[in-house]
Design an enzyme around this catalytic site. Structure first.
Site, short mmCIF file in Angstrom:
data_model
loop_
_atom_site.label_atom_id
_atom_site.label_comp_id
_atom_site.label_asym_id
_atom_site.label_seq_id
_atom_site.Cartn_x
_atom_site.Cartn_y
_atom_site.Cartn_z
N ASP A 47 7.30 -5.36 14.79
CA ASP A 47 5.99 -5.10 15.38
C ASP A 47 6.12 -3.73 16.04
OD1 ASP A 47 3.76 -4.81 16.97
OD2 ASP A 47 4.03 -6.69 18.09
N GLY A 75 0.78 -1.22 0.00
CA GLY A 75 0.00 0.00 0.00
C GLY A 75 0.81 1.27 0.00
N ILE A 76 0.39 2.21 0.84
CA ILE A 76 1.04 3.51 0.93
C ILE A 76 2.50 3.37 1.32
CG2 ILE A 76 1.08 5.68 2.22
CD1 ILE A 76 -1.99 5.48 2.39
N THR A 98 -5.43 0.60 -1.61
CA THR A 98 -4.56 -0.23 -0.78
C THR A 98 -5.14 -1.62 -0.69
OG1 THR A 98 -5.74 0.30 1.27
CG2 THR A 98 -3.93 1.77 0.66
N LYS A 146 -6.58 7.36 15.16
CA LYS A 146 -6.13 8.38 14.22
C LYS A 146 -6.35 9.79 14.77
CE LYS A 146 -4.47 5.66 11.11
NZ LYS A 146 -3.01 5.63 10.84
N ASN A 150 3.93 4.79 9.36
CA ASN A 150 2.85 4.44 8.43
C ASN A 150 2.09 3.19 8.84
OD1 ASN A 150 1.46 4.27 5.68
ND2 ASN A 150 2.66 2.37 5.70
N TYR A 184 -10.29 2.53 15.38
CA TYR A 184 -9.49 3.17 14.34
C TYR A 184 -9.67 4.68 14.40
CZ TYR A 184 -7.59 4.20 9.71
OH TYR A 184 -6.85 4.72 8.67
#
Length: 256
Positions: A59, A18-19, A191, A158, A86, A154
Site C-alpha cells: 500500500d 495496465g501501464i 488500461t 496529478k 506508477n 484525481y
C-alpha cells in the site's frame, strides 16, 4: 530488445496491471532486475512471475510499507537505480459530490505515496556503490494540465505530482546527487480503468481516442518505452521534465 537497462535495478509500483504491468515486462526485457509492488497480490504475483520479476504486496500510502520495500530491494539487489511511482486510483467525484474520506484516500495513494516513494528512494540511491545515482519516474496525467471536472481529487493529485517532481529534481541537483526525477504524462491509455468505463459507456474508447489528433488511445507498451528512456543513461542530462506521451492531446487547440 536492446538491453538498455542491463545491470540496473528498479522498483515499479502498481505493477499488477495496465501501464505498470507493461513497464515490469519491458524493464525485464531490457535487462533490468525488477521489484514490482501492488495492493493486488494475486494478480501482481502472476504478472511478476510471467515477466521474471520479484513481487511484494504494498500500500503506497503506508510509510512502513515503503521501508520494507526498500529494505527488500537493497538486500536483493544491493542498490537501487530506478523507482517508478506508477500506483494510482480514480474516484470519479466532482467538487460537490466528493467526501472527505474519499478525498484523503485518493490523495494518500496518488500524491503522498509518490512523495514517500521519492523520499525513500533517495535514501538508497545516495548510498549506491560508486556514488549517488538514480532515476525517479513519476506518472502524472494530462489532467494535471487540463482539469477533469468529474474528478476533482484525481486532478488535484496529478497536479501535485507535477510540481513535487520538479521540487525533487532541483533538490537533488542542488545537493550534488546524481539522482534525476521526471514525469511521464500519459494521455488516454488502454488500461483496466478504460475497460471498466467501456462497460458503462459503450463508446468510451472512441471518445477517449478522439481526444488525441492521432485518433487513438495509447498502449501500456508506449508508456513503458518512455520509461525505458528516462531510466537509461541516454537521459543523463534530463531532470524535472514532463515527458508527454499523449498522442498530441495537449498540443491541439480544443476547437480543432
Amino acid at each position: 530488445m536492446t538491453g538498455r537497462l542491463e545491470g540496473k535495478t528498479a522498483i515499479i509500483t502498481g505493477g499488477a496491471s495496465g501501464i505498470g504491468a507493461a513497464m515490469v515486462k519491458r524493464f525485464i526485457e531490457e535487462g533490468a532486475q525488477v521489484l514490482s509492488t501492488d495492493i493486488q497480490q494475486e494478480l501482481g504475483e502472476k504478472v511478476a512471475a510471467e515477466a521474471g520479476a520479484l513481487f511484494l504486496k504494498q500500500d503506497v500510502s503506508d510509510e512502513t510499507g515503503w521501508k520494507k520495500v526498500m529494505a527488500r530491494a537493497k538486500s536483493q539487489f544491493g542498490r537501487l537505480d530506478v523507482l517508478i511511482n506508477n500506483a494510482g486510483i480514480v474516484i470519479g467525484k466532482n467538487i460537490e459530490d466528493v467526501d472527505l474520506t474519499s478525498w484523503q484516500h485518493l490523495l494518500g495513494i496518488n500524491l503522498t505515496g509518490v512523495m514517500l516513494g521519492c523520499q525513500n528512494a533517495i535514501k538508497i540511491m545516495k548510498e549506491n556503490p560508486g556514488g549517488s545515482s538514480g532515476s525517479i519516474i513519476n506518472i502524472a496525467s494530462t489532467s494535471a494540465f487540463t482539469a477533469l471536472p468529474s474528478d476533482v481529487t484525481y486532478t488535484t493529485s496529478k497536479s501535485g505530482v507535477r510540481l513535487l517532481t520538479r521540487s525533487v529534481a532541483v533538490h537533488c541537483a542542488h545537493a550534488g546527487y546524481n539522482i534525476r526525477c521526471n514525469n511521464i504524462v500519459p494521455g488516454a491509455t488502454q488500461t483496466a480503468i478504460i475497460d471498466a468505463a467501456a462497460e458503462i459507456v459503450p463508446n468510451m474508447v472512441e471518445m477517449a481516442a478522439a481526444m488525441s489528433p492521432m485518433n487513438r488511445i495509447g498502449q501500456g507498451s508506449e508508456m513503458a518505452g518512455a520509461a525505458v528512456y528516462l531510466a537509461s543513461d541516454d537521459a543523463g542530462f534530463v531532470t524535472g521534465i514532463d515527458l508527454l506521451v499523449d498522442g498530441g492531446m495537449l498540443a491541439v487547440h480544443p476547437g480543432y
